[in-house]
Design an enzyme around this catalytic site. Sequence first.
Site, mmCIF file in Angstrom:
data_model
loop_
_atom_site.group_PDB
_atom_site.id
_atom_site.type_symbol
_atom_site.label_atom_id
_atom_site.label_comp_id
_atom_site.label_asym_id
_atom_site.label_seq_id
_atom_site.Cartn_x
_atom_site.Cartn_y
_atom_site.Cartn_z
ATOM 1 N N GLY A 93 0.814 -1.214 0.000
ATOM 2 C CA GLY A 93 0.000 0.000 0.000
ATOM 3 C C GLY A 93 0.846 1.261 0.000
ATOM 4 O O GLY A 93 0.493 2.256 -0.646
ATOM 5 N N ASP A 94 1.974 1.233 0.714
ATOM 6 C CA ASP A 94 2.892 2.377 0.697
ATOM 7 C C ASP A 94 3.465 2.587 -0.702
ATOM 8 O O ASP A 94 3.557 3.724 -1.182
ATOM 9 C CB ASP A 94 4.056 2.149 1.674
ATOM 10 C CG ASP A 94 3.606 1.947 3.102
ATOM 11 O OD1 ASP A 94 2.583 2.537 3.494
ATOM 12 O OD2 ASP A 94 4.287 1.206 3.828
#
Length: 313
Positions: free
Chosen positions: A257-258
């Site tokens: 997600g980062d």
Amino acid sequence: MIFRPGRVLCAGNLTEDILAWPVDQVVFNTTVWVEDIITSFGGNGANTSYAIARLGGSVRLIGLVGRDEAGTSVLRQLEHSGVELRVDRCDLPTPVTVVIVRSDGARSFLHRPGASRNAFADPPEFAGELVEGCSHFHLANPFAMPNMRAHAGSMVPAARQAGLTTSLDTGWDATGQWLEVLGPCLSHLDLLFVNEDEAEELSGDRDPARAADFFRSRGVGSVVVKLGARGCAWFGAHGELYMPAFAVEPVDSTGAGDCFAGAFLAGLQAAMTVEESLRLACAAGALSVAQAGATAGLLGLRETLDWMQARTP
């Protein structure tokens, strides 16, 4: 959405990650053999900033690590990758996350906060050298640092007042203080990244479109909902876009997600359209998932575009 040329100023945590893969069962008083044990940097701020830099973007990271060898190693790796650092150091140890990764890519974290307990004890002042050359402020998971819970609601509007556009990647709140922390930020956000589970916790609705309506009714400019293996969805003033994921064999979902958020910001920084940036973000997420370690699978921009082209029907 409006994204002016300039550097991204990213605030978030930095950690040393120790990852073991694959681990399908832990039995105490025995030995589990694994394929690999990896030590590298991690943390929402570090991963996001690395993804921006790896894809050719310009990023300045603010945060806190210890004065120990782990902190020196984390900073050296990030600096070598092209991340500009404004990271302070303290006497507490650098945060460490032990990541246990199952063979299907699912993972469990054992986290020692260390220096993260003191990070952002005072909110940064968005002035002078800190914001020089920057056009955008990104807050990577305010729930990962105790002080950020108190200051997120003032940091985002302060960045806006300093002339920066703003974004925030939610992360998971194990304490359940979701809107208590994020509520004051929403009306000052140009862009919100959130996955399905986080969106449901915050809005009470699992449907991406209705969850996005919840956020946009509270002042968020655009919302990107991360849908895992189904891709992502973007909701803004001019409609909505859905982007399918790239199919890969999952190895480790840590940091995906980062990397997604960093790639989307890098795409906008490179003057890509929202649609092009979403596709780049999906590619970065897939590349992250396809290798053990949060950022080990990421490629440079040209290589990523070639990888995407090879998978376009």
